[in-house]
Design a protein around this motif. Structure first.
Motif, PDB file in Angstrom:
ATOM      1  N   ARG A 106       0.834  -1.208   0.000  1.00  0.00           N
ATOM      2  CA  ARG A 106       0.000   0.000   0.000  1.00  0.00           C
ATOM      3  C   ARG A 106       0.869   1.259   0.000  1.00  0.00           C
ATOM      4  NH1 ARG A 106      -3.161  -1.965   3.592  1.00  0.00           N
ATOM      5  NH2 ARG A 106      -2.068  -1.132   5.374  1.00  0.00           N
ATOM      6  N   GLU A 107       1.926   1.264   0.795  1.00  0.00           N
ATOM      7  CA  GLU A 107       2.796   2.440   0.853  1.00  0.00           C
ATOM      8  C   GLU A 107       3.572   2.624  -0.445  1.00  0.00           C
ATOM      9  OE1 GLU A 107       4.563   5.894   1.772  1.00  0.00           O
ATOM     10  OE2 GLU A 107       2.802   4.986   2.682  1.00  0.00           O
ATOM     11  N   ALA A 108       4.019   1.526  -1.031  1.00  0.00           N
ATOM     12  CA  ALA A 108       4.727   1.623  -2.320  1.00  0.00           C
ATOM     13  C   ALA A 108       3.791   2.200  -3.386  1.00  0.00           C
ATOM     14  CB  ALA A 108       5.229   0.244  -2.745  1.00  0.00           C
ATOM     15  N   ARG A 109       2.556   1.717  -3.418  1.00  0.00           N
ATOM     16  CA  ARG A 109       1.588   2.216  -4.404  1.00  0.00           C
ATOM     17  C   ARG A 109       1.273   3.690  -4.153  1.00  0.00           C
ATOM     18  NH1 ARG A 109      -2.573  -1.007  -3.534  1.00  0.00           N
ATOM     19  NH2 ARG A 109      -3.789   0.559  -2.442  1.00  0.00           N
ATOM     20  N   ARG A 110       1.128   4.065  -2.898  1.00  0.00           N
ATOM     21  CA  ARG A 110       0.834   5.471  -2.560  1.00  0.00           C
ATOM     22  C   ARG A 110       1.945   6.381  -3.077  1.00  0.00           C
ATOM     23  NH1 ARG A 110       2.084   9.495   0.629  1.00  0.00           N
ATOM     24  NH2 ARG A 110       3.787   8.386   1.631  1.00  0.00           N
ATOM     25  N   ARG A 111       3.192   5.949  -2.884  1.00  0.00           N
ATOM     26  CA  ARG A 111       4.323   6.778  -3.319  1.00  0.00           C
ATOM     27  C   ARG A 111       4.353   6.914  -4.838  1.00  0.00           C
ATOM     28  NH1 ARG A 111       8.584   8.830  -0.486  1.00  0.00           N
ATOM     29  NH2 ARG A 111       6.859   8.894   0.957  1.00  0.00           N
ATOM     30  N   VAL A 112       4.169   5.814  -5.560  1.00  0.00           N
ATOM     31  CA  VAL A 112       4.186   5.879  -7.025  1.00  0.00           C
ATOM     32  C   VAL A 112       3.001   6.702  -7.536  1.00  0.00           C
ATOM     33  CG1 VAL A 112       4.167   4.547  -9.175  1.00  0.00           C
ATOM     34  CG2 VAL A 112       5.476   3.709  -7.216  1.00  0.00           C
ATOM     35  N   GLU A 113       1.839   6.548  -6.919  1.00  0.00           N
ATOM     36  CA  GLU A 113       0.675   7.364  -7.300  1.00  0.00           C
ATOM     37  C   GLU A 113       0.963   8.853  -7.098  1.00  0.00           C
ATOM     38  OE1 GLU A 113      -3.216   6.288  -5.806  1.00  0.00           O
ATOM     39  OE2 GLU A 113      -2.727   4.161  -5.972  1.00  0.00           O
ATOM     40  N   TYR A 114       1.679   9.179  -6.040  1.00  0.00           N
ATOM     41  CA  TYR A 114       2.041  10.579  -5.790  1.00  0.00           C
ATOM     42  C   TYR A 114       2.876  11.120  -6.954  1.00  0.00           C
ATOM     43  CZ  TYR A 114       4.325  14.662  -3.784  1.00  0.00           C
ATOM     44  OH  TYR A 114       4.807  15.926  -3.584  1.00  0.00           O
ATOM     45  N   TRP A 115       3.866  10.339  -7.390  1.00  0.00           N
ATOM     46  CA  TRP A 115       4.705  10.767  -8.519  1.00  0.00           C
ATOM     47  C   TRP A 115       3.868  10.949  -9.776  1.00  0.00           C
ATOM     48  CZ3 TRP A 115       8.541   6.230  -7.364  1.00  0.00           C
ATOM     49  CH2 TRP A 115       9.289   6.546  -6.229  1.00  0.00           C
ATOM     50  N   LEU A 116       2.972  10.024 -10.035  1.00  0.00           N
ATOM     51  CA  LEU A 116       2.127  10.104 -11.228  1.00  0.00           C
ATOM     52  C   LEU A 116       1.180  11.300 -11.162  1.00  0.00           C
ATOM     53  CD1 LEU A 116       1.305   6.306 -11.626  1.00  0.00           C
ATOM     54  CD2 LEU A 116       2.899   7.653 -13.014  1.00  0.00           C
ATOM     55  N   THR A 117       0.655  11.569  -9.977  1.00  0.00           N
ATOM     56  CA  THR A 117      -0.223  12.734  -9.810  1.00  0.00           C
ATOM     57  C   THR A 117       0.539  14.030 -10.047  1.00  0.00           C
ATOM     58  OG1 THR A 117      -1.627  11.521  -8.265  1.00  0.00           O
ATOM     59  CG2 THR A 117      -1.774  13.931  -8.191  1.00  0.00           C
ATOM     60  N   ALA A 118       1.791  14.080  -9.581  1.00  0.00           N
ATOM     61  CA  ALA A 118       2.626  15.268  -9.812  1.00  0.00           C
ATOM     62  C   ALA A 118       2.832  15.484 -11.306  1.00  0.00           C
ATOM     63  CB  ALA A 118       3.974  15.108  -9.103  1.00  0.00           C
ATOM     64  N   LEU A 119       3.050  14.404 -12.049  1.00  0.00           N
ATOM     65  CA  LEU A 119       3.232  14.530 -13.505  1.00  0.00           C
ATOM     66  C   LEU A 119       1.922  14.904 -14.195  1.00  0.00           C
ATOM     67  CD1 LEU A 119       5.648  11.549 -14.276  1.00  0.00           C
ATOM     68  CD2 LEU A 119       6.207  13.975 -13.995  1.00  0.00           C
ATOM     69  N   THR A 120       0.798  14.401 -13.693  1.00  0.00           N
ATOM     70  CA  THR A 120      -0.510  14.779 -14.243  1.00  0.00           C
ATOM     71  C   THR A 120      -0.744  16.270 -14.026  1.00  0.00           C
ATOM     72  OG1 THR A 120      -1.406  12.562 -13.803  1.00  0.00           O
ATOM     73  CG2 THR A 120      -2.994  14.328 -14.155  1.00  0.00           C
ATOM     74  N   ASN A 121      -0.430  16.748 -12.823  1.00  0.00           N
ATOM     75  CA  ASN A 121      -0.609  18.171 -12.515  1.00  0.00           C
ATOM     76  C   ASN A 121       0.290  19.057 -13.363  1.00  0.00           C
ATOM     77  OD1 ASN A 121      -2.480  17.448 -10.593  1.00  0.00           O
ATOM     78  ND2 ASN A 121      -1.070  17.597  -8.871  1.00  0.00           N
ATOM     79  N   ASP A 122       1.462  18.538 -13.764  1.00  0.00           N
ATOM     80  CA  ASP A 122       2.379  19.284 -14.632  1.00  0.00           C
ATOM     81  C   ASP A 122       1.945  19.253 -16.091  1.00  0.00           C
ATOM     82  OD1 ASP A 122       4.021  19.846 -12.520  1.00  0.00           O
ATOM     83  OD2 ASP A 122       5.641  18.491 -13.089  1.00  0.00           O
ATOM     84  N   GLY A 123       0.953  18.416 -16.407  1.00  0.00           N
ATOM     85  CA  GLY A 123       0.519  18.278 -17.787  1.00  0.00           C
ATOM     86  C   GLY A 123       1.367  17.306 -18.585  1.00  0.00           C
ATOM     87  N   ALA A 124       2.274  16.585 -17.903  1.00  0.00           N
ATOM     88  CA  ALA A 124       3.158  15.647 -18.596  1.00  0.00           C
ATOM     89  C   ALA A 124       2.540  14.262 -18.741  1.00  0.00           C
ATOM     90  CB  ALA A 124       4.488  15.528 -17.837  1.00  0.00           C
ATOM     91  N   LEU A 125       1.465  14.017 -18.008  1.00  0.00           N
ATOM     92  CA  LEU A 125       0.795  12.716 -18.036  1.00  0.00           C
ATOM     93  C   LEU A 125      -0.692  12.946 -18.239  1.00  0.00           C
ATOM     94  CD1 LEU A 125       0.872   9.608 -17.514  1.00  0.00           C
ATOM     95  CD2 LEU A 125       0.618  10.119 -15.084  1.00  0.00           C
ATOM     96  N   PRO A 126      -1.304  12.272 -19.226  1.00  0.00           N
ATOM     97  CA  PRO A 126      -2.744  12.458 -19.439  1.00  0.00           C
ATOM     98  C   PRO A 126      -3.539  12.013 -18.214  1.00  0.00           C
ATOM     99  CG  PRO A 126      -1.747  11.141 -21.214  1.00  0.00           C
ATOM    100  CD  PRO A 126      -0.717  11.296 -20.148  1.00  0.00           C
ATOM    101  N   GLU A 127      -4.689  12.639 -18.013  1.00  0.00           N
ATOM    102  CA  GLU A 127      -5.599  12.200 -16.949  1.00  0.00           C
ATOM    103  C   GLU A 127      -5.886  10.722 -17.150  1.00  0.00           C
ATOM    104  OE1 GLU A 127      -6.981  13.769 -14.338  1.00  0.00           O
ATOM    105  OE2 GLU A 127      -6.125  15.742 -14.757  1.00  0.00           O
ATOM    106  N   GLY A 128      -6.009  10.002 -16.061  1.00  0.00           N
ATOM    107  CA  GLY A 128      -6.294   8.573 -16.162  1.00  0.00           C
ATOM    108  C   GLY A 128      -6.253   7.924 -14.790  1.00  0.00           C
ATOM    109  N   ASP A 129      -6.273   6.621 -14.763  1.00  0.00           N
ATOM    110  CA  ASP A 129      -6.314   5.842 -13.531  1.00  0.00           C
ATOM    111  C   ASP A 129      -4.895   5.650 -12.995  1.00  0.00           C
ATOM    112  OD1 ASP A 129      -6.633   4.034 -11.507  1.00  0.00           O
ATOM    113  OD2 ASP A 129      -7.941   2.675 -12.622  1.00  0.00           O
ATOM    114  N   ASN A 130      -4.466   6.556 -12.108  1.00  0.00           N
ATOM    115  CA  ASN A 130      -3.104   6.482 -11.579  1.00  0.00           C
ATOM    116  C   ASN A 130      -2.887   5.294 -10.652  1.00  0.00           C
ATOM    117  OD1 ASN A 130      -2.049   8.562 -13.066  1.00  0.00           O
ATOM    118  ND2 ASN A 130      -2.342  10.114 -11.481  1.00  0.00           N
ATOM    119  N   THR A 131      -3.958   4.782 -10.064  1.00  0.00           N
ATOM    120  CA  THR A 131      -3.815   3.576  -9.239  1.00  0.00           C
ATOM    121  C   THR A 131      -3.427   2.397 -10.127  1.00  0.00           C
ATOM    122  OG1 THR A 131      -5.414   4.369  -7.623  1.00  0.00           O
ATOM    123  CG2 THR A 131      -5.018   1.994  -7.670  1.00  0.00           C
TER     124      THR A 131
END
Length: 202
Positions: A131-156
């Motif tokens: 759960r903690e590993a997934r939370r950390r990776v999701e955080y990175w993906l959300t940061a990239l989504t917020n930067d516009g570098a990753l399309p909106e989608g299912d980060n989980t």
């Protein structure tokens, strides 16, 4: 050192004891009684701060991940998004080590989570790590989504995919390799990251 311990709040004493126990044995189940004894507190005091074992495990793992894996790199917009995400994932693999260190780590994982019967306690301990590993990776993906570098989608879903890749690479580090492990590992990480960065909502 002992004086520092005396100045800690009850909550911090509990977390310090649990982190020490986890550091000595990453497969430790962090039972309420054992952690309370290590912290020099009653189980009632521990339950006051952490009503469930899961809350304690989650807090300990969050703090450990915060110490060993930095999130700073993901926010460095002067670096391409794919390089930032690969660097973050590589931090996780760095903790695995290579050769004998990776083999020893894999033996511990197997001894703690695969060999014994899957009791509720073992199940909970493994899920806390996952759960903690997934939370950390999701955080990175959300940061990239917020930067516009990753399309909106299912980060989980994306995080689960990347964790599966990292887990596989961690296993490869423990196995005999014909080629340069770091070169093939880097190629695999970039392939996985490119797949995620090019993904659309689904």
């Amino acid at each position: 050192m002992e004086q520092d311990k005396a100045n800690l709040s009850s909550r911090d004493k509990i977390l310090r004891a649990a982190m020490e126990m986890f550091g000595e044995d990453p497969g430790a189940k962090l039972s309420v009684r054992a952690v309370a004894a290590r912290a020099g507190l009653s189980t009632g005091s521990l339950r006051y701060h952490f009503p469930t074992q899961r809350e304690l495990q989650d807090e300990v793992l969050t703090r450990i991940y915060d110490l060993v894996i930095s999130d700073d790199r993901i926010h460095d917009s002067s670096v391409p998004a794919r390089d930032r995400l690969v660097d973050c994932l590589r931090q996780v693999l760095t903790r695995v080590g290579v050769g004998e260190r990776a083999r020893e780590g894999m033996r511990k994982v197997v001894d703690e989570f695969v060999v014994p019967e899957p009791t509720e306690e073992i199940h909970a301990a493994y899920l806390a790590v996952e759960r903690e590993a997934r939370r950390r990776v999701e955080y990175w993906l959300t940061a990239l989504t917020n930067d516009g570098a990753l399309p909106e989608g299912d980060n989980t879903r994306r995080a689960r995919f990347l964790i599966t890749v990292v887990n596989g690479l961690g296993l490869e580090r423990a196995l005999p390799a014909e080629d340069s492990i770091l070169q093939s590992e880097t190629e695999t990480l970039y392939t996985a990251v490119d797949c995620v960065l090019g993904s659309r909502s689904s």
